[in-house]
Design a protein around this motif. Structure first.
Motif, PDB file in Angstrom:
ATOM      1  N   LEU A   1       1.309  14.703 -26.770  1.00 23.80           N
ATOM      2  CA  LEU A   1       1.015  14.466 -28.538  1.00 23.80           C
ATOM      3  C   LEU A   1       0.884  15.513 -29.055  1.00 23.80           C
ATOM      4  CD1 LEU A   1       0.024  12.147 -30.557  1.00 23.80           C
ATOM      5  CD2 LEU A   1      -2.025  12.256 -29.636  1.00 23.80           C
ATOM      6  N   LEU A   2       0.239  16.442 -28.700  1.00 22.26           N
ATOM      7  CA  LEU A   2      -0.554  17.732 -28.867  1.00 22.26           C
ATOM      8  C   LEU A   2       0.929  18.263 -29.589  1.00 22.26           C
ATOM      9  CD1 LEU A   2      -2.096  20.033 -30.319  1.00 22.26           C
ATOM     10  CD2 LEU A   2      -2.715  21.053 -28.117  1.00 22.26           C
ATOM     11  N   MET A   3       2.190  18.441 -28.873  1.00 23.41           N
ATOM     12  CA  MET A   3       3.095  19.349 -29.382  1.00 23.41           C
ATOM     13  C   MET A   3       4.015  18.447 -30.441  1.00 23.41           C
ATOM     14  SD  MET A   3       4.934  21.944 -27.679  1.00 23.41           S
ATOM     15  CE  MET A   3       4.115  21.758 -25.991  1.00 23.41           C
ATOM     16  N   VAL A   4       3.720  17.641 -29.712  1.00 26.02           N
ATOM     17  CA  VAL A   4       4.529  17.081 -31.132  1.00 26.02           C
ATOM     18  C   VAL A   4       3.935  16.731 -32.452  1.00 26.02           C
ATOM     19  CG1 VAL A   4       4.978  14.253 -32.145  1.00 26.02           C
ATOM     20  CG2 VAL A   4       5.457  14.503 -29.997  1.00 26.02           C
ATOM     21  N   ILE A   5       2.589  16.567 -32.932  1.00 22.83           N
ATOM     22  CA  ILE A   5       1.774  16.543 -33.769  1.00 22.83           C
ATOM     23  C   ILE A   5       2.290  18.083 -33.894  1.00 22.83           C
ATOM     24  CG2 ILE A   5      -0.501  17.684 -34.767  1.00 22.83           C
ATOM     25  CD1 ILE A   5      -1.566  15.684 -33.282  1.00 22.83           C
ATOM     26  N   ILE A   6       2.075  19.220 -33.129  1.00 21.56           N
ATOM     27  CA  ILE A   6       2.849  21.094 -33.736  1.00 21.56           C
ATOM     28  C   ILE A   6       4.242  20.998 -34.645  1.00 21.56           C
ATOM     29  CG2 ILE A   6       2.972  22.974 -33.369  1.00 21.56           C
ATOM     30  CD1 ILE A   6       0.901  22.367 -31.048  1.00 21.56           C
ATOM     31  N   LYS A   7       5.154  20.018 -33.923  1.00 21.05           N
ATOM     32  CA  LYS A   7       6.523  19.862 -34.537  1.00 21.05           C
ATOM     33  C   LYS A   7       6.627  19.111 -35.717  1.00 21.05           C
ATOM     34  CE  LYS A   7       8.331  22.951 -31.018  1.00 21.05           C
ATOM     35  NZ  LYS A   7       8.904  23.270 -31.364  1.00 21.05           N
ATOM     36  N   LEU A   8       5.338  18.371 -36.281  1.00 20.30           N
ATOM     37  CA  LEU A   8       5.297  17.391 -37.062  1.00 20.30           C
ATOM     38  C   LEU A   8       5.696  18.192 -38.368  1.00 20.30           C
ATOM     39  CD1 LEU A   8       4.055  14.824 -36.470  1.00 20.30           C
ATOM     40  CD2 LEU A   8       6.670  14.355 -36.626  1.00 20.30           C
ATOM     41  N   ASN A   9       5.001  20.134 -38.411  1.00 24.62           N
ATOM     42  CA  ASN A   9       4.306  20.781 -39.203  1.00 24.62           C
ATOM     43  C   ASN A   9       3.623  20.116 -40.667  1.00 24.62           C
ATOM     44  OD1 ASN A   9       6.137  22.960 -38.388  1.00 24.62           O
ATOM     45  ND2 ASN A   9       7.985  22.134 -39.335  1.00 24.62           N
ATOM     46  N   LEU A  10       2.185  19.456 -39.907  1.00 27.67           N
ATOM     47  CA  LEU A  10       1.631  18.967 -40.589  1.00 27.67           C
ATOM     48  C   LEU A  10       0.861  20.081 -41.158  1.00 27.67           C
ATOM     49  CD1 LEU A  10       0.710  15.680 -38.486  1.00 27.67           C
ATOM     50  CD2 LEU A  10       1.895  15.600 -40.533  1.00 27.67           C
ATOM     51  N   ALA A  11      -0.534  19.785 -41.798  1.00 32.19           N
ATOM     52  CA  ALA A  11      -1.552  20.856 -41.563  1.00 32.19           C
ATOM     53  C   ALA A  11      -1.783  21.869 -41.098  1.00 32.19           C
ATOM     54  CB  ALA A  11      -2.948  20.239 -42.505  1.00 32.19           C
TER      55      ALA A  11
END
Length: 269
Positions: A142-152
């Motif tokens: 999940l953390l990897m996905v959030i990083i790849k989404l380029n959010l804030a």
């Protein structure tokens, strides 16, 4: 940059004075990223650090699944005014990894990470290790996905911190609410650990079994077992109770050696 990870080491050392579990890179990496984002110093690549945090936890989840069981050892815990048997699990893995730095001439730099797994359970350790491995893999994925989404930029370190603490909190709550497996028994002694070189391993006694008699002698404590072992028998007749098979009797004849078990001590109850 390698210097980015030096900041993590400093944070980890400071956090270790509060609790050794805070030495995990999820805390040091996330905190240094938040400091950099909020205050603008130190100047670090927060995305790369959070990618390393996620990747190392994926690797850790795999190591826990295949190697975590080697770190288990019997322990005793107080629950509802009583002491019950269980397991502490502690495992460490030194893990070298390579990062590439430079703009024109890219060169590899080898760094060393220490992955650790500390846990406890009041039931069978293999089940707990598998469950922990799955949860940690989902967390890091999940953390990897959030990083790849380029959010804030502030989102990944916050998710890493809150997610890690949430996993630990839920784990403690689940263990406190569990019905302990390794309680004392009115008759016999409950097996909590088995040696690879003992008679119990040879004849198929399992963790959680209750030893009732050995050579027709009733056993109610580890001292009873020690006294029987001191006779240096080569013939053993063991009556025990298994949750799945019920009452069983096993015979052993061979080399002189110990029974090779640890039991829940009756004196604590």
């Amino acid at each position: 940059m390698p210097t980015d990870f030096m900041y993590i080491i400093v944070i980890a050392i400071l956090l270790s004075f509060i609790n050794t579990r805070f030495m995990c890179i999820a805390y040091g990496g996330s905190i240094i990223c938040l400091i950099s984002i909020i205050f603008g110093f130190p100047t670090i690549d927060t995305t790369d650090i959070m990618l390393v945090v996620a990747t190392l936890h994926i690797v850790e989840s795999i190591l826990i699944l295949f190697n975590g069981y080697r770190g288990k050892f019997p322990a005793f815990f107080e629950q509802r005014g009583e002491y019950v048997g269980g397991y502490n699990i502690n495992r460490f893995w030194p893990l070298p990894f390579v990062i590439f730095i430079g703009d024109g001439l890219i060169r590899p730099v080898t760094l060393m990470a220490i992955l650790s797994y500390g846990d406890f359970t009041l039931t069978f350790p293999r089940r707990k290790i598998v469950a922990t491995s799955i949860v940690l893999f989902l967390y890091s994925s999940l953390l990897m996905v959030i990083i790849k989404l380029n959010l804030a930029p502030i989102v990944p370190p916050i998710v890493a911190l809150i997610g890690h603490e949430f996993i630990i909190y839920i784990n403690k709550m689940r263990e406190k609410s569990r019905i302990p497996m390794f309680t004392n028994t009115k008759q016999g002694v409950r097996v909590i650990d088995i040696s690879k070189r003992g008679i119990a391993k040879d004849i198929g006694i399992s963790i959680g079994d209750i030893i009732l008699t050995i050579n027709e002698v009733t056993v109610n404590s580890s001292k009873d077992i020690e006294e029987i072992e001191s006779l240096n028998n080569i013939n053993w007749r063991i009556n025990y109770f298994n949750m799945n098979k019920g009452l069983s009797t096993k015979l052993y004849q061979g080399n002189k050696k110990t029974l090779g078990i640890s039991v829940v001590p009756r004196g604590l109850y």
